[in-house]
Write a protein that holds these residues in place. Structure first.
Motif, PDB file in Angstrom:
ATOM      1  N   ASP A   1       0.821  -1.218   0.000  1.00 21.74           N
ATOM      2  CA  ASP A   1       0.000   0.000   0.000  1.00 21.74           C
ATOM      3  C   ASP A   1       0.855   1.269   0.000  1.00 21.74           C
ATOM      4  O   ASP A   1       0.349   2.352  -0.318  1.00 21.74           O
ATOM      5  CB  ASP A   1      -0.935   0.015   1.212  1.00 21.74           C
ATOM      6  CG  ASP A   1      -2.204  -0.802   0.988  1.00 21.74           C
ATOM      7  OD1 ASP A   1      -2.417  -1.268  -0.150  1.00 21.74           O
ATOM      8  OD2 ASP A   1      -2.970  -0.984   1.968  1.00 21.74           O
TER       9      ASP A   1
ATOM     10  N   ARG B   1       1.081   1.409  -3.937  1.00 20.01           N
ATOM     11  CA  ARG B   1      -0.032   0.980  -4.785  1.00 20.01           C
ATOM     12  C   ARG B   1      -0.918   2.134  -5.244  1.00 20.01           C
ATOM     13  O   ARG B   1      -1.405   2.150  -6.384  1.00 20.01           O
ATOM     14  CB  ARG B   1      -0.859  -0.063  -4.029  1.00 20.01           C
ATOM     15  CG  ARG B   1      -1.940  -0.743  -4.834  1.00 20.01           C
ATOM     16  CD  ARG B   1      -2.435  -1.980  -4.118  1.00 20.01           C
ATOM     17  NE  ARG B   1      -3.084  -1.672  -2.872  1.00 20.01           N
ATOM     18  CZ  ARG B   1      -4.403  -1.629  -2.691  1.00 20.01           C
ATOM     19  NH1 ARG B   1      -5.203  -1.854  -3.721  1.00 20.01           N
ATOM     20  NH2 ARG B   1      -4.915  -1.372  -1.511  1.00 20.01           N
ATOM     21  N   LYS B   2      -1.119   3.117  -4.381  1.00 19.23           N
ATOM     22  CA  LYS B   2      -2.021   4.222  -4.705  1.00 19.23           C
ATOM     23  C   LYS B   2      -1.411   5.258  -5.640  1.00 19.23           C
ATOM     24  O   LYS B   2      -2.072   6.233  -6.006  1.00 19.23           O
ATOM     25  CB  LYS B   2      -2.482   4.905  -3.420  1.00 19.23           C
ATOM     26  CG  LYS B   2      -1.344   5.443  -2.569  1.00 19.23           C
ATOM     27  CD  LYS B   2      -1.862   5.929  -1.223  1.00 19.23           C
ATOM     28  CE  LYS B   2      -0.717   6.333  -0.298  1.00 19.23           C
ATOM     29  NZ  LYS B   2      -1.215   6.728   1.036  1.00 19.23           N
TER      30      LYS B   2
END
Length: 318
Positions: free
Chosen positions: A268, A271-272
């Motif tokens: 995460d 990932r964004k």
């Protein structure tokens, strides 16, 4: 003991600093790129929703998944969080818009990730065939490889050819600049990467490792990975002149010496920032080199970003 805790504090600080750096970049420069406002009306059929007469393979930004078949890996709540890079089945990933699959197998034809195992590869093939039977213009890149540290499944090349033969796109160096409409009704580019067995011959039903390349960086630091991905991509030829697929993985990897070893909280960290990566590709002059972009835990927005940039290429906006 004090040294151990000091090291862990330093590692936490390093991750925090890198997360701040990449977030600051997004805040200062934004995540805009040609096609960033495009949303496919039907992700299951997003290639069909574009102009397949104009959509050549070299214009596609392929949304891919990393370690695609790990949704049932290991033991729930025990070992699964250590290796679960995807929570969706292969079929559900394809319906969501995924078009590049990364499948790891061991000698008995079961899916594996390191020492952890999952279902038989038949489940993957069945999901692929189900999806193909429900669509008409979607092309898939199916990468099959023997996992590191494992032996090749016997006769696996024959197995793949028998299972997928009617859908397989024969290896052809001229394929990259062909329109999807010229390739249909064949639908699957199957790349088989054994560790010890002979690799598939050129011109055959299966493609070999020469046709899917990447530069894997094993790190849990998001800014280090982001920069490295940009650097390696910038060193590639434009997609219009390449005779192979090149993959960028928008992922970071848990490290054994870090207190956080579960996949999701680590991946995460980067990932964004898929849209930021595409925008930086354009800003750095390598937007014409981006081809396959892969992620952990794929979501709709990731697919939309890849399809949007593809649409912009078709429209001549890139």
């Amino acid at each position: 003991m004090l040294s151990f805790f000091s090291d862990q504090i330093d590692k936490h600080k390093a991750v925090s600093e890198e997360e701040k750096t990449i977030n600051d970049l997004e805040q200062s420069e934004g995540s805009h790129f040609p096609g960033d406002d495009y949303r496919p009306s039907d992700r299951k059929n997003w290639m069909a929703g574009l102009d397949v007469e104009k959509l050549t393979l070299s214009k596609i930004v392929w949304p891919g998944t990393h370690d695609s078949a790990t949704n049932d890996i290991g033991i729930p709540l025990v070992s699964r969080p250590l290796a679960e890079c995807q929570t969706l089945s292969i079929y559900d990933q394809l319906v969501l818009g995924t078009r590049v699959l990364d499948i790891r197998v061991q000698e008995d034809r079961h899916i594996c990730h390191g020492i952890l195992t999952s279902y038989n590869v038949d489940a993957v093939i069945d999901d692929v065939i189900r999806f193909l039977s429900e669509t008409h213009s979607e092309i898939i890149i199916l990468e099959m490889r023997t996992e590191y540290g494992h032996k090749d499944p016997p006769e696996f090349e024959t197995y793949l050819a028998d299972k997928l033969g009617q859908f397989l796109i024969q290896q052809d160096d001229n394929l990259f600049n062909k329109a999807v409409s010229e390739i249909l009704p064949k639908r699957v580019i199957c790349i088989w990467k054994p560790r010890e067995s002979p690799k598939p011959n050129r011109g055959g039903l299966l493609w070999n490792s020469d046709y899917l390349k990447d530069n894997w960086i094993d790190t849990d630091l998001p800014w280090k990975k982001f920069q490295s991905n940009l650097k390696h991509l910038s060193e590639q030829q434009p997609v219009s002149s390449r005779k192979y697929f090149y993959r960028v993985e928008n992922t970071v990897t848990p490290q054994a010496d870090n207190p956080v070893v579960w996949v999701k909280p680590v991946t995460d960290r980067i990932r964004k920032y898929a849209r930021l990566f595409i925008s930086q590709c354009v800003a750095k002059g390598c937007g014409d080199k981006l081809q396959i972009l892969s992620t952990d835990l794929i979501e709709e927005d990731f697919v939309d970003a890849c399809v949007g940039f593809t649409h912009a290429r078709i429209e001549g906006k890139v």
